[in-house]
Design an enzyme around this catalytic site. Sequence first.
Site, PDB file in Angstrom:
ATOM      1  N   SER A 113      22.346  10.393  33.960  1.00 65.26           N
ATOM      2  CA  SER A 113      21.942  10.570  35.351  1.00 65.26           C
ATOM      3  C   SER A 113      22.580  11.791  36.012  1.00 65.26           C
ATOM      4  O   SER A 113      22.392  12.897  35.553  1.00 65.26           O
ATOM      5  CB  SER A 113      22.254   9.283  36.118  1.00 65.26           C
ATOM      6  OG  SER A 113      21.731   9.353  37.405  1.00 65.26           O
ATOM      7  N   HIS A 114      23.370  11.544  37.041  1.00 62.43           N
ATOM      8  CA  HIS A 114      23.942  12.635  37.834  1.00 62.43           C
ATOM      9  C   HIS A 114      25.255  13.144  37.264  1.00 62.43           C
ATOM     10  O   HIS A 114      25.861  14.042  37.830  1.00 62.43           O
ATOM     11  CB  HIS A 114      24.159  12.130  39.253  1.00 62.43           C
ATOM     12  CG  HIS A 114      24.929  10.848  39.261  1.00 62.43           C
ATOM     13  ND1 HIS A 114      24.379   9.663  38.826  1.00 62.43           N
ATOM     14  CD2 HIS A 114      26.201  10.571  39.595  1.00 62.43           C
ATOM     15  CE1 HIS A 114      25.286   8.703  38.910  1.00 62.43           C
ATOM     16  NE2 HIS A 114      26.402   9.224  39.365  1.00 62.43           N
ATOM     17  N   ASP A 277      18.320  14.564  40.888  1.00 59.35           N
ATOM     18  CA  ASP A 277      19.475  14.572  39.982  1.00 59.35           C
ATOM     19  C   ASP A 277      19.079  14.829  38.530  1.00 59.35           C
ATOM     20  O   ASP A 277      17.936  15.151  38.230  1.00 59.35           O
ATOM     21  CB  ASP A 277      20.249  13.261  40.107  1.00 59.35           C
ATOM     22  CG  ASP A 277      19.488  12.097  39.481  1.00 59.35           C
ATOM     23  OD1 ASP A 277      18.262  12.115  39.524  1.00 59.35           O
ATOM     24  OD2 ASP A 277      20.149  11.179  38.945  1.00 59.35           O
ATOM     25  N   ASP A 279      18.339  13.089  35.898  1.00 56.89           N
ATOM     26  CA  ASP A 279      17.194  12.425  35.279  1.00 56.89           C
ATOM     27  C   ASP A 279      16.051  12.160  36.259  1.00 56.89           C
ATOM     28  O   ASP A 279      15.096  11.455  35.928  1.00 56.89           O
ATOM     29  CB  ASP A 279      17.620  11.120  34.603  1.00 56.89           C
ATOM     30  CG  ASP A 279      18.195  10.122  35.581  1.00 56.89           C
ATOM     31  OD1 ASP A 279      18.743  10.544  36.618  1.00 56.89           O
ATOM     32  OD2 ASP A 279      18.095   8.908  35.327  1.00 56.89           O
ATOM     33  N   ASP A 281      15.807  10.525  39.216  1.00 58.99           N
ATOM     34  CA  ASP A 281      15.562   9.308  39.996  1.00 58.99           C
ATOM     35  C   ASP A 281      16.215   9.331  41.377  1.00 58.99           C
ATOM     36  O   ASP A 281      15.891   8.509  42.221  1.00 58.99           O
ATOM     37  CB  ASP A 281      15.950   8.042  39.205  1.00 58.99           C
ATOM     38  CG  ASP A 281      17.389   8.043  38.757  1.00 58.99           C
ATOM     39  OD1 ASP A 281      18.109   9.020  39.038  1.00 58.99           O
ATOM     40  OD2 ASP A 281      17.796   7.059  38.099  1.00 58.99           O
ATOM     41  N   ARG A 282      17.126  10.264  41.607  1.00 55.92           N
ATOM     42  CA  ARG A 282      17.764  10.328  42.930  1.00 55.92           C
ATOM     43  C   ARG A 282      17.112  11.383  43.809  1.00 55.92           C
ATOM     44  O   ARG A 282      16.434  12.281  43.313  1.00 55.92           O
ATOM     45  CB  ARG A 282      19.235  10.697  42.793  1.00 55.92           C
ATOM     46  CG  ARG A 282      20.040   9.646  42.113  1.00 55.92           C
ATOM     47  CD  ARG A 282      21.514   9.994  42.146  1.00 55.92           C
ATOM     48  NE  ARG A 282      22.274   8.851  41.647  1.00 55.92           N
ATOM     49  CZ  ARG A 282      23.549   8.624  41.859  1.00 55.92           C
ATOM     50  NH1 ARG A 282      24.251   9.493  42.561  1.00 55.92           N
ATOM     51  NH2 ARG A 282      24.146   7.552  41.377  1.00 55.92           N
ATOM     52  N   LYS A 376      14.317   3.941  40.589  1.00 54.98           N
ATOM     53  CA  LYS A 376      14.225   4.753  41.787  1.00 54.98           C
ATOM     54  C   LYS A 376      13.543   6.055  41.391  1.00 54.98           C
ATOM     55  O   LYS A 376      13.457   6.387  40.214  1.00 54.98           O
ATOM     56  CB  LYS A 376      15.596   4.973  42.397  1.00 54.98           C
ATOM     57  CG  LYS A 376      16.617   5.562  41.462  1.00 54.98           C
ATOM     58  CD  LYS A 376      17.995   5.411  42.072  1.00 54.98           C
ATOM     59  CE  LYS A 376      19.053   5.941  41.129  1.00 54.98           C
ATOM     60  NZ  LYS A 376      20.110   4.955  40.866  1.00 54.98           N
TER      61      LYS A 376
END
Length: 542
Positions: A113-114, A277, A279, A281-282, A376
């Site tokens: 992710s982030h 982010d 991947d 999703d943010r 998300k």
Amino acid sequence: MEIKTIATTPIEGQKPGTSGLRKKTRVFMEPGYLENFVQATFDAIGGAEGKTFVIGGDGRYFNAEAIQTILRMAAANGARRAIVGQGGLLSTPAASNLIRKYKTDGGLILSASHNPGGIDEDFGLKFNIPNGGPATESVTEAIYAGTMSISRYHILETRDLDLNTIGESRLGDMVVTVIDPVSDYLDLMAGIFDFGSIRALFSSGFRIRFDAMHAITGPYAKAILEGALGAPAGSVINAVPLPDFGGGHPDPNPTWAKQLMDEVMSSNGPDFGAASDGDGDRNMILGRNTYVSPSDSLAILTANARLVPGYAKGLAGVARSMPTSCAADRVAQKLGIESFETPTGWKFFGNLLDAGRVTICGEESFGTGSDHVREKDGLWAVLFWLNILAERKVSVAEILQDHWATYGRNYYSRHDYEALPIDQAKALMSRVENRLATLAGMRVAGLKVSMADSFSYHDPVDGSVSRNQGLRVQFEGGARAIFRLSGTGTEGATLRLYVEYLETDPGKLGQDTQAALRPVIEAAHVLSGIDSLGRAAPDVIT
Ligand code: G1P
Ligand code: ZN
């Protein structure tokens, strides 16, 4: 091509956290590490025999090699088919969409992710279930149990597969379909939002800047914002995904998306700014000289959902993670729809979405999404905002002010203390936890405690109970302080302090956030003895 069964032994610490297994990349690269976890995943879902999986990742360092291993193992475990994003790339929401759209048996998403990427940074892998969402706790527990007792894994001995060419090929008996990572997602977005109206907004001179942070949303944002919607070329910056995200943290917040912040926080900045982010999703939402807190963003999307064709019929309900501000609850109350408070982590929204109890959900950590997928979704949130702006024809700042004037303002902030010695962080949490039972009715730094507990979630759909999901201290008048340890960090412990305070006085809606929150922050410090951590200030404030 020969199927090999390789003897192995359990490796410590393969316990999936808030969102899959995240470790230092070098740990994932150790012999057998990835293989053990993948085999445990297949075993946990009753084997891979005859199944179809979506496989893709955010393109970070080791993405390409790991995908080859996963494909070989899927084939050796008898999977029927793998759907892979071209180049091994898929954003998390796009993967969730593919899992659902093609009615597959789940997916393996490679991402931390982030968290930063690179050989000395982080890597991650998570399994998503057939509804497209992150594996539920019962599945992640079964995976973990599998990693503790594993004795063998299956793998095909074969060459690397070409993942750069769209089309079908075979790996043993398994069909591998390489697809364009963007097109199904683009179709999904076009079915939800009024692209015509957003296109008209862009052609009226409205300026947007989207920062892909050298991560996965680059190709998606280019195709959708600049391609389908006609934003001028160059509206998407840092658009090429890089294995190390250009050396930065691919985390869309004011600290890490500084280039974007600097540009938007000026009088001649673009009308709208956003970032996503690692991947995809943010999301972070900005307007000229305006920062929209993720909690406010959730409330605003909820309040304005009827302006979007995909939600024109209204929402079933809204859910937020417990530490997310209560702003969305106030909107739900006014709309007369259900609202839910769940533990941190997207997996807890899955049952509510599947049961049709909620349409929109969100977290304070720059995550918002809806029932269109089971993750998300960063670009979805951006398009949602653009659709609202196109309909209301006012600025981001005006939307915020209008919202606060109607519902009151939930001042909100999160203070992170990172890479703490684990013992020290746990001791602080125990200290607060031990005081919880006696806090109600007490005054702390001038604020009166109305309720204090360790949050337990009773899932209204399947009846499961998740305990120890953070320590809540509520004060009279709608203020809260919440303490939680991160479940995604890879180094020491990260303590998160979430503070919130509700202001309804029309004359006090424009204060500086940290200043408005000072009394709550002080109470939280007194309660927890956070200053004994020896940190002068939090490492990150959002
Ligand atoms: C963090 C966020 C949480 C989010 C998760 C995955 O988890 O706080 O809201 O769901 O990342 O993106 P944490 O490190 O707090 O466990
Ligand atoms: Zn993410």
